[in-house]
Design a protein around this motif. Structure first.
Motif, mmCIF file in Angstrom:
data_model
loop_
_atom_site.group_PDB
_atom_site.id
_atom_site.type_symbol
_atom_site.label_atom_id
_atom_site.label_comp_id
_atom_site.label_asym_id
_atom_site.label_seq_id
_atom_site.Cartn_x
_atom_site.Cartn_y
_atom_site.Cartn_z
ATOM 1 N N GLN A 1 26.067 27.804 46.541
ATOM 2 C CA GLN A 1 27.150 28.012 45.551
ATOM 3 C C GLN A 1 27.160 27.153 44.330
ATOM 4 O OE1 GLN A 1 27.624 31.129 44.692
ATOM 5 N NE2 GLN A 1 29.678 31.315 43.497
ATOM 6 N N VAL A 2 27.041 26.797 43.356
ATOM 7 C CA VAL A 2 27.409 25.720 42.433
ATOM 8 C C VAL A 2 28.468 25.543 42.014
ATOM 9 C CG1 VAL A 2 25.348 25.363 41.332
ATOM 10 C CG2 VAL A 2 27.057 27.163 40.348
ATOM 11 N N GLN A 3 29.615 24.871 41.402
ATOM 12 C CA GLN A 3 31.124 24.431 41.018
ATOM 13 C C GLN A 3 30.948 23.987 40.205
ATOM 14 O OE1 GLN A 3 32.306 22.240 44.805
ATOM 15 N NE2 GLN A 3 33.507 24.473 45.343
ATOM 16 N N LEU A 4 31.706 23.895 39.023
ATOM 17 C CA LEU A 4 32.086 23.568 37.754
ATOM 18 C C LEU A 4 33.331 23.205 37.090
ATOM 19 C CD1 LEU A 4 30.000 26.492 38.026
ATOM 20 C CD2 LEU A 4 29.641 25.774 35.943
ATOM 21 N N GLU A 5 33.464 22.572 36.722
ATOM 22 C CA GLU A 5 34.522 21.649 36.685
ATOM 23 C C GLU A 5 34.483 21.612 34.926
ATOM 24 O OE1 GLU A 5 36.017 18.669 38.863
ATOM 25 O OE2 GLU A 5 38.587 18.644 37.681
ATOM 26 N N GLU A 6 35.105 21.612 33.776
ATOM 27 C CA GLU A 6 35.230 21.457 32.418
ATOM 28 C C GLU A 6 36.500 20.088 32.534
ATOM 29 O OE1 GLU A 6 36.140 25.926 33.195
ATOM 30 O OE2 GLU A 6 37.198 24.090 33.913
ATOM 31 N N SER A 7 36.211 18.889 31.107
ATOM 32 C CA SER A 7 36.556 18.093 31.264
ATOM 33 C C SER A 7 37.183 17.948 29.884
ATOM 34 C CB SER A 7 36.777 16.890 31.809
ATOM 35 O OG SER A 7 35.153 16.431 31.967
ATOM 36 N N GLY A 8 37.388 17.318 29.309
ATOM 37 C CA GLY A 8 37.566 16.494 27.732
ATOM 38 C C GLY A 8 39.175 16.594 26.892
ATOM 39 N N PRO A 9 39.564 16.645 25.936
ATOM 40 C CA PRO A 9 40.764 16.700 25.502
ATOM 41 C C PRO A 9 41.533 17.324 25.100
ATOM 42 C CG PRO A 9 39.148 15.434 24.158
ATOM 43 C CD PRO A 9 38.408 16.259 25.314
ATOM 44 N N GLY A 10 42.744 17.604 25.473
ATOM 45 C CA GLY A 10 43.630 18.550 25.470
ATOM 46 C C GLY A 10 44.285 18.930 24.218
ATOM 47 N N LEU A 11 43.431 17.921 23.218
ATOM 48 C CA LEU A 11 44.406 17.922 22.085
ATOM 49 C C LEU A 11 43.576 17.841 20.766
ATOM 50 C CD1 LEU A 11 46.840 18.945 19.604
ATOM 51 C CD2 LEU A 11 48.141 17.119 20.481
ATOM 52 N N VAL A 12 43.406 18.826 19.904
ATOM 53 C CA VAL A 12 42.525 17.985 18.724
ATOM 54 C C VAL A 12 43.406 18.573 17.509
ATOM 55 C CG1 VAL A 12 40.313 18.214 17.823
ATOM 56 C CG2 VAL A 12 40.418 18.972 20.221
ATOM 57 N N LYS A 13 43.075 17.472 16.539
ATOM 58 C CA LYS A 13 43.520 17.554 15.157
ATOM 59 C C LYS A 13 43.163 18.523 14.386
ATOM 60 C CE LYS A 13 45.923 13.791 14.912
ATOM 61 N NZ LYS A 13 47.069 13.938 15.951
ATOM 62 N N PRO A 14 43.211 19.832 13.864
ATOM 63 C CA PRO A 14 42.518 20.415 13.116
ATOM 64 C C PRO A 14 41.530 19.737 11.607
ATOM 65 C CG PRO A 14 44.745 21.485 12.294
ATOM 66 C CD PRO A 14 44.522 20.077 13.114
ATOM 67 N N SER A 15 40.034 19.703 11.418
ATOM 68 C CA SER A 15 39.033 19.693 10.838
ATOM 69 C C SER A 15 38.317 18.820 11.493
ATOM 70 C CB SER A 15 39.056 18.943 9.308
ATOM 71 O OG SER A 15 39.993 17.575 9.554
ATOM 72 N N GLN A 16 38.581 18.155 13.288
ATOM 73 C CA GLN A 16 37.771 17.485 13.849
ATOM 74 C C GLN A 16 36.821 18.616 14.943
ATOM 75 O OE1 GLN A 16 40.408 14.664 15.657
ATOM 76 N NE2 GLN A 16 40.602 13.464 13.785
ATOM 77 N N THR A 17 35.689 17.423 15.663
ATOM 78 C CA THR A 17 35.760 18.380 16.856
ATOM 79 C C THR A 17 35.598 18.008 18.301
ATOM 80 O OG1 THR A 17 33.178 17.403 15.296
ATOM 81 C CG2 THR A 17 33.186 17.844 17.832
ATOM 82 N N LEU A 18 35.786 19.311 18.381
ATOM 83 C CA LEU A 18 36.230 19.796 19.761
ATOM 84 C C LEU A 18 35.301 19.458 21.121
ATOM 85 C CD1 LEU A 18 37.487 22.938 21.069
ATOM 86 C CD2 LEU A 18 36.391 22.020 22.085
ATOM 87 N N SER A 19 35.043 18.245 21.723
ATOM 88 C CA SER A 19 34.181 17.370 22.509
ATOM 89 C C SER A 19 34.649 17.968 24.372
ATOM 90 C CB SER A 19 33.363 16.613 22.073
ATOM 91 O OG SER A 19 33.190 16.817 21.344
ATOM 92 N N LEU A 20 33.931 18.940 25.156
ATOM 93 C CA LEU A 20 34.069 19.307 26.233
ATOM 94 C C LEU A 20 32.964 19.455 27.402
ATOM 95 C CD1 LEU A 20 36.635 22.441 26.004
ATOM 96 C CD2 LEU A 20 36.961 20.470 26.779
ATOM 97 N N THR A 21 33.356 18.642 28.738
ATOM 98 C CA THR A 21 32.212 17.875 29.294
ATOM 99 C C THR A 21 31.952 19.413 30.385
ATOM 100 O OG1 THR A 21 31.520 16.610 28.778
ATOM 101 C CG2 THR A 21 30.871 17.200 31.211
ATOM 102 N N CYS A 22 31.097 20.025 30.934
ATOM 103 C CA CYS A 22 31.292 20.614 32.525
ATOM 104 C C CYS A 22 30.454 19.624 33.483
ATOM 105 C CB CYS A 22 30.968 22.289 32.121
ATOM 106 S SG CYS A 22 30.718 23.184 33.454
ATOM 107 N N THR A 23 31.038 19.289 34.773
ATOM 108 C CA THR A 23 30.294 18.936 35.530
ATOM 109 C C THR A 23 29.679 19.356 36.806
ATOM 110 O OG1 THR A 23 31.489 16.653 34.890
ATOM 111 C CG2 THR A 23 30.266 16.654 37.160
ATOM 112 N N VAL A 24 28.653 19.811 36.686
ATOM 113 C CA VAL A 24 28.151 20.512 37.535
ATOM 114 C C VAL A 24 27.990 20.061 39.532
ATOM 115 C CG1 VAL A 24 26.297 22.382 38.789
ATOM 116 C CG2 VAL A 24 27.372 21.824 36.352
ATOM 117 N N SER A 25 28.218 20.545 40.077
ATOM 118 C CA SER A 25 28.220 20.283 40.860
ATOM 119 C C SER A 25 27.696 20.828 42.576
ATOM 120 C CB SER A 25 29.475 19.162 42.485
ATOM 121 O OG SER A 25 30.209 20.709 42.396
#
Length: 118
Positions: free
Chosen positions: A1-25
């Protein structure tokens, strides 16, 4: 069974880009078993599918978000990423990554809250 974990900034300013990563193990992302998927839940609302990517590098996006969304692989790190451009406070949500096969989410990350605010 794979496991997944999200990571990335918790706060983003309007008009900016939200970037998140999911690490799979526990398994390779280069498998035809799953569509690697991002799902979000805004405060007081239901789950919303953001988009998915398949091992063939074919990606699929929610029509309402398609113009702002990119999902891609980083195979060297067994990760997949989400980029959402031009964010507004309406993009504030808990973002989940999941492995989806046969229309069933087999595994989920714990979720990460992203707040869009100045």
């Amino acid at each position: 069974q794979v496991q997944l974990e999200e990571s990335g900034p918790g706060l983003v300013k309007p008009s900016q880009t939200l970037s998140l990563t999911c690490t799979v193990s526990g398994g390779s992302i280069m498998t035809n078993q799953y569509y690697w998927t991002w799902i979000r839940q805004s405060p007081g609302k239901g789950l919303e599918w953001v988009g998915s990517i398949y091992y063939s590098d074919k990606s699929y996006y929610n029509t309402s978000l398609k113009s702002r969304t990119t999902i891609s692989f980083d195979t060297s790190k067994n990760q997949f990423t989400l980029q959402l451009t031009s964010v507004t406070p309406e993009d504030t949500a808990v973002y989940y990554c999941a492995s989806v096969g046969d229309y069933v989410a087999h595994a989920w990350g714990k979720g990460t809250l992203v707040t869009v605010s100045s």
